[in-house]
Design a protein around this motif. Structure first.
Motif, PDB file in Angstrom:
ATOM      1  N   VAL A   1      35.043  24.464  48.994  1.00 23.95           N
ATOM      2  CA  VAL A   1      33.677  24.683  49.457  1.00 23.95           C
ATOM      3  C   VAL A   1      33.731  24.957  50.956  1.00 23.95           C
ATOM      4  CG1 VAL A   1      31.367  23.693  49.712  1.00 23.95           C
ATOM      5  CG2 VAL A   1      32.747  23.134  47.690  1.00 23.95           C
ATOM      6  N   VAL A   2      32.967  25.954  51.400  1.00 25.03           N
ATOM      7  CA  VAL A   2      32.852  26.270  52.832  1.00 25.03           C
ATOM      8  C   VAL A   2      31.379  26.362  53.186  1.00 25.03           C
ATOM      9  CG1 VAL A   2      33.188  28.085  54.562  1.00 25.03           C
ATOM     10  CG2 VAL A   2      35.070  27.447  53.061  1.00 25.03           C
ATOM     11  N   LEU A   3      30.983  25.758  54.291  1.00 24.68           N
ATOM     12  CA  LEU A   3      29.612  25.888  54.767  1.00 24.68           C
ATOM     13  C   LEU A   3      29.370  27.295  55.279  1.00 24.68           C
ATOM     14  CD1 LEU A   3      29.107  22.557  56.758  1.00 24.68           C
ATOM     15  CD2 LEU A   3      28.694  23.008  54.318  1.00 24.68           C
ATOM     16  N   ALA A   4      28.148  27.806  55.085  1.00 21.55           N
ATOM     17  CA  ALA A   4      27.821  29.168  55.502  1.00 21.55           C
ATOM     18  C   ALA A   4      28.081  29.373  56.989  1.00 21.55           C
ATOM     19  CB  ALA A   4      26.366  29.477  55.157  1.00 21.55           C
ATOM     20  N   GLU A   5      27.889  28.351  57.778  1.00 22.91           N
ATOM     21  CA  GLU A   5      28.067  28.477  59.236  1.00 22.91           C
ATOM     22  C   GLU A   5      29.523  28.674  59.650  1.00 22.91           C
ATOM     23  OE1 GLU A   5      28.002  23.825  60.568  1.00 22.91           O
ATOM     24  OE2 GLU A   5      26.327  24.589  59.370  1.00 22.91           O
ATOM     25  N   ARG A   6      30.463  28.477  58.698  1.00 19.40           N
ATOM     26  CA  ARG A   6      31.883  28.598  59.047  1.00 19.40           C
ATOM     27  C   ARG A   6      32.539  29.862  58.487  1.00 19.40           C
ATOM     28  NH1 ARG A   6      33.848  23.670  60.979  1.00 19.40           N
ATOM     29  NH2 ARG A   6      35.369  25.038  62.000  1.00 19.40           N
ATOM     30  N   VAL A   7      31.777  30.738  57.832  1.00 19.99           N
ATOM     31  CA  VAL A   7      32.399  31.870  57.139  1.00 19.99           C
ATOM     32  C   VAL A   7      33.020  32.891  58.093  1.00 19.99           C
ATOM     33  CG1 VAL A   7      30.943  31.627  55.097  1.00 19.99           C
ATOM     34  CG2 VAL A   7      30.204  33.127  56.966  1.00 19.99           C
ATOM     35  N   GLU A   8      32.592  32.914  59.355  1.00 21.76           N
ATOM     36  CA  GLU A   8      33.169  33.847  60.322  1.00 21.76           C
ATOM     37  C   GLU A   8      34.261  33.196  61.172  1.00 21.76           C
ATOM     38  OE1 GLU A   8      32.391  36.957  60.267  1.00 21.76           O
ATOM     39  OE2 GLU A   8      30.741  36.746  58.828  1.00 21.76           O
ATOM     40  N   ASP A   9      34.560  31.943  60.918  1.00 24.78           N
ATOM     41  CA  ASP A   9      35.547  31.205  61.715  1.00 24.78           C
ATOM     42  C   ASP A   9      36.920  31.395  61.084  1.00 24.78           C
ATOM     43  OD1 ASP A   9      37.109  29.360  63.088  1.00 24.78           O
ATOM     44  OD2 ASP A   9      35.540  27.832  63.143  1.00 24.78           O
ATOM     45  N   THR A  10      37.603  32.456  61.491  1.00 25.33           N
ATOM     46  CA  THR A  10      38.868  32.819  60.848  1.00 25.33           C
ATOM     47  C   THR A  10      39.948  31.762  61.063  1.00 25.33           C
ATOM     48  OG1 THR A  10      39.433  34.136  62.801  1.00 25.33           O
ATOM     49  CG2 THR A  10      38.385  35.283  60.949  1.00 25.33           C
ATOM     50  N   ALA A  11      39.960  31.140  62.219  1.00 24.33           N
ATOM     51  CA  ALA A  11      40.962  30.105  62.480  1.00 24.33           C
ATOM     52  C   ALA A  11      40.745  28.907  61.563  1.00 24.33           C
ATOM     53  CB  ALA A  11      40.908  29.677  63.941  1.00 24.33           C
ATOM     54  N   TYR A  12      39.492  28.535  61.392  1.00 24.42           N
ATOM     55  CA  TYR A  12      39.165  27.413  60.504  1.00 24.42           C
ATOM     56  C   TYR A  12      39.554  27.738  59.063  1.00 24.42           C
ATOM     57  CZ  TYR A  12      36.076  24.561  57.530  1.00 24.42           C
ATOM     58  OH  TYR A  12      35.569  23.752  56.550  1.00 24.42           O
ATOM     59  N   LEU A  13      39.197  28.923  58.585  1.00 22.84           N
ATOM     60  CA  LEU A  13      39.538  29.307  57.212  1.00 22.84           C
ATOM     61  C   LEU A  13      41.046  29.332  57.015  1.00 22.84           C
ATOM     62  CD1 LEU A  13      36.942  32.183  56.661  1.00 22.84           C
ATOM     63  CD2 LEU A  13      36.791  29.814  55.862  1.00 22.84           C
ATOM     64  N   ALA A  14      41.762  29.858  58.009  1.00 28.65           N
ATOM     65  CA  ALA A  14      43.222  29.906  57.900  1.00 28.65           C
ATOM     66  C   ALA A  14      43.805  28.500  57.850  1.00 28.65           C
ATOM     67  CB  ALA A  14      43.801  30.688  59.074  1.00 28.65           C
ATOM     68  N   ALA A  15      43.242  27.586  58.647  1.00 31.16           N
ATOM     69  CA  ALA A  15      43.746  26.211  58.658  1.00 31.16           C
ATOM     70  C   ALA A  15      43.563  25.540  57.305  1.00 31.16           C
ATOM     71  CB  ALA A  15      43.048  25.410  59.748  1.00 31.16           C
ATOM     72  N   ARG A  16      42.535  25.946  56.579  1.00 23.89           N
ATOM     73  CA  ARG A  16      42.310  25.387  55.245  1.00 23.89           C
ATOM     74  C   ARG A  16      42.999  26.184  54.153  1.00 23.89           C
ATOM     75  NH1 ARG A  16      36.323  23.896  53.730  1.00 23.89           N
ATOM     76  NH2 ARG A  16      37.522  23.109  51.948  1.00 23.89           N
ATOM     77  N   GLY A  17      43.633  27.278  54.484  1.00 26.41           N
ATOM     78  CA  GLY A  17      44.319  28.095  53.494  1.00 26.41           C
ATOM     79  C   GLY A  17      43.397  28.940  52.653  1.00 26.41           C
ATOM     80  N   ILE A  18      42.189  29.221  53.142  1.00 22.25           N
ATOM     81  CA  ILE A  18      41.184  29.970  52.379  1.00 22.25           C
ATOM     82  C   ILE A  18      41.293  31.460  52.698  1.00 22.25           C
ATOM     83  CG2 ILE A  18      38.697  30.348  52.093  1.00 22.25           C
ATOM     84  CD1 ILE A  18      38.385  27.318  52.656  1.00 22.25           C
ATOM     85  N   THR A  19      41.447  32.272  51.665  1.00 21.22           N
ATOM     86  CA  THR A  19      41.578  33.719  51.834  1.00 21.22           C
ATOM     87  C   THR A  19      40.478  34.507  51.142  1.00 21.22           C
ATOM     88  OG1 THR A  19      43.045  33.837  49.905  1.00 21.22           O
ATOM     89  CG2 THR A  19      44.081  33.560  52.058  1.00 21.22           C
ATOM     90  N   GLU A  20      39.677  33.842  50.307  1.00 21.77           N
ATOM     91  CA  GLU A  20      38.609  34.527  49.574  1.00 21.77           C
ATOM     92  C   GLU A  20      37.356  33.673  49.592  1.00 21.77           C
ATOM     93  OE1 GLU A  20      37.641  36.380  45.132  1.00 21.77           O
ATOM     94  OE2 GLU A  20      39.248  34.911  45.388  1.00 21.77           O
ATOM     95  N   LEU A  21      36.235  34.303  49.924  1.00 18.91           N
ATOM     96  CA  LEU A  21      34.953  33.618  49.934  1.00 18.91           C
ATOM     97  C   LEU A  21      34.043  34.212  48.854  1.00 18.91           C
ATOM     98  CD1 LEU A  21      34.257  33.448  53.781  1.00 18.91           C
ATOM     99  CD2 LEU A  21      35.078  31.604  52.314  1.00 18.91           C
ATOM    100  N   ILE A  22      33.372  33.350  48.116  1.00 16.24           N
ATOM    101  CA  ILE A  22      32.420  33.766  47.095  1.00 16.24           C
ATOM    102  C   ILE A  22      31.065  33.173  47.458  1.00 16.24           C
ATOM    103  CG2 ILE A  22      31.792  33.623  44.652  1.00 16.24           C
ATOM    104  CD1 ILE A  22      34.752  33.312  44.005  1.00 16.24           C
ATOM    105  N   GLU A  23      30.039  34.002  47.476  1.00 15.02           N
ATOM    106  CA  GLU A  23      28.707  33.504  47.825  1.00 15.02           C
ATOM    107  C   GLU A  23      28.214  32.544  46.747  1.00 15.02           C
ATOM    108  OE1 GLU A  23      26.924  33.969  50.598  1.00 15.02           O
ATOM    109  OE2 GLU A  23      28.709  34.999  51.357  1.00 15.02           O
ATOM    110  N   GLY A  24      27.690  31.410  47.193  1.00 19.49           N
ATOM    111  CA  GLY A  24      27.108  30.451  46.264  1.00 19.49           C
ATOM    112  C   GLY A  24      25.836  30.994  45.659  1.00 19.49           C
TER     113      GLY A  24
END
Length: 413
Positions: free
Chosen positions: A389-412
């Protein structure tokens, strides 16, 4: 190439300790021999820790008095658990336990004080936590000190704002840390599920996920009528603790922050007794698929004896052992599953796909059972995806997503 498994520490598995004889009223006549019997039974299941609770009125009958004899009882229980090979988390302000609220008399009637906002009431609780921390500091089997059990259950009689909750938690977490000093030990707090998906609840997901040394979650199947809504054998029920762990991770600012499933259980009739072993096994296996899971602590060790009156029906049957001390089928299922997970000793890789949660404090219920986001996450899970799960406010935070290992986002949805 697949991501290698995490090298995170081994998972912890334990149980919330409810004394077999007398429930928590046993503190009025604490018997170390009886407590040791209970703890030895717990250790016999292969569990590695317990969470323990004293009662606030017995510990602090006056705002300026913390009873040394009551503190000594608690320290003795920690030592007994250690002798049985169990580590211990101590909850300080009880507070709330199994549908009952325990207030010292100096907070009630003519002396009523709001326990969250009255400055002297807050300082009294800080005194209690500092005292407990000093008494427990240095004990080798201590996991840490928690502020209390599900303190947000007290908001109905103690109105409080989000800002006041933040001040309260910050003050008491600081007091607990001061008490423990330089000693090893976690400092934590806990809340029931309204903190995660109760609209405008003053205890917020951000407070749970950003204050204290790790995040605790209590994903109960009766919250938002989950088991009755979807069925006791449903994927929604079997994956509830896993979902709660991933939801909690989304609110943390530290991508590596651990999440502790600190309470989960099989309450009848939400989970019929015949389904309880399968529920326990599925809950542990699915939660263990979360890369940042610290551990799972079952609720609870022993059934409440039916000679005690006025408990909600579900409270009488939540134990791994019945009120005579005999292990129930759920105890065997839990013990066997824990052994399997320890033997495998492989932590899962981070989840590469995440569902985006876009809600406000007033629409937080979309992420709870019956909510659109909850249902969307569960659909993905049933289709074979392991969604984070990712909060909408973090979807543009590439460093944060990379730190969590997230490569694909799906809109809730």
């Amino acid at each position: 190439m697949s991501t290698p498994p995490s090298s995170a520490p081994a998972l912890r598995f334990g149980v919330n300790y409810t004394p077999r004889r007398g429930w928590f009223h046993a503190w009025h006549d604490f018997d170390p021999g009886l407590a040791r019997e209970d703890l030895a039974q717990i250790a016999g299941l292969g569990l590695d820790h317990v969470r323990v609770f004293h009662l606030w009125p017995l510990l602090q009958p006056n705002r300026a008095l913390v009873r040394a004899s009551a503190v000594d009882q608690l320290v003795r229980l920690v030592d007994l658990a250690g002798e049985c090979g169990l580590d211990v988390l101590v909850d300080g302000v009880q507070g709330h336990l199994s549908s009952f609220d325990f207030y010292p008399e100096w907070t009630r009637s003519w002396h009523h004080r709001n326990v969250f906002t009255d400055p002297e009431a807050i300082e009294a609780q800080a005194l209690l936590l500092r005292t407990l921390g000093r008494a427990l500091s240095g004990h080798p089997h201590l996991i840490g000190l928690q502020l209390g059990n599900e303190l947000n259950n007290l908001v109905e009689h103690n109105p409080v704002t989000v800002a006041e909750v933040d001040h309260y938690l910050d003050t008491l977490l600081g007091a607990a840390r001061d008490g423990l000093g330089e000693a090893r030990g976690l400092v934590t707090h806990s809340a029931y599920d309204a903190a995660w998906y109760g609209d405008d609840h003053p205890f917020t997901p951000e407070a749970s996920a950003r204050k204290g040394d790790l995040t605790t979650v209590h994903p109960w199947v009766f919250s938002a009528d989950c088991a009755r809504r979807y069925g006791p054998r449903s994927p929604e029920v079997h994956h509830l603790a896993e979902y709660g762990t991933e939801l909690a991770a989304a609110y943390a600012t530290d991508p590596a922050r651990p999440v502790w499933v600190q309470e989960t259980g099989a309450p009848e009739p939400h989970i019929p007794a015949a389904d309880a072993p399968d529920f326990a096994r599925a809950t542990l296996l699915n939660a263990a698929g979360c890369a940042h899971l610290w551990g799972v602590t079952w609720w609870c060790s022993h059934d409440v004896d039916r000679s005690l009156a006025d408990f909600p029906e579900l409270e009488y049957t939540l134990g791994l052992f019945d009120s005579t001390g005999r292990p129930k089928p759920i105890a065997e299922a839990l013990s066997t599953t824990v052994a399997e997970l320890r033997t495998a000793a492989v932590r899962p890789a981070p989840r590469a796909t995440a569902l985006v949660l876009d809600c406000t404090p007033s629409t937080r219920s979309v992420s709870g059972p019956g909510g659109a986001f909850f249902d969307a996450w569960m659909r993905l899970r049933q289709e074979g995806t392991r969604p984070a799960v990712v909060l909408a406010e973090r979807v543009e935070d590439t460093a944060y997503l990379a730190a969590r290992g997230i490569t694909e986002l799906i809109e809730g949805k």
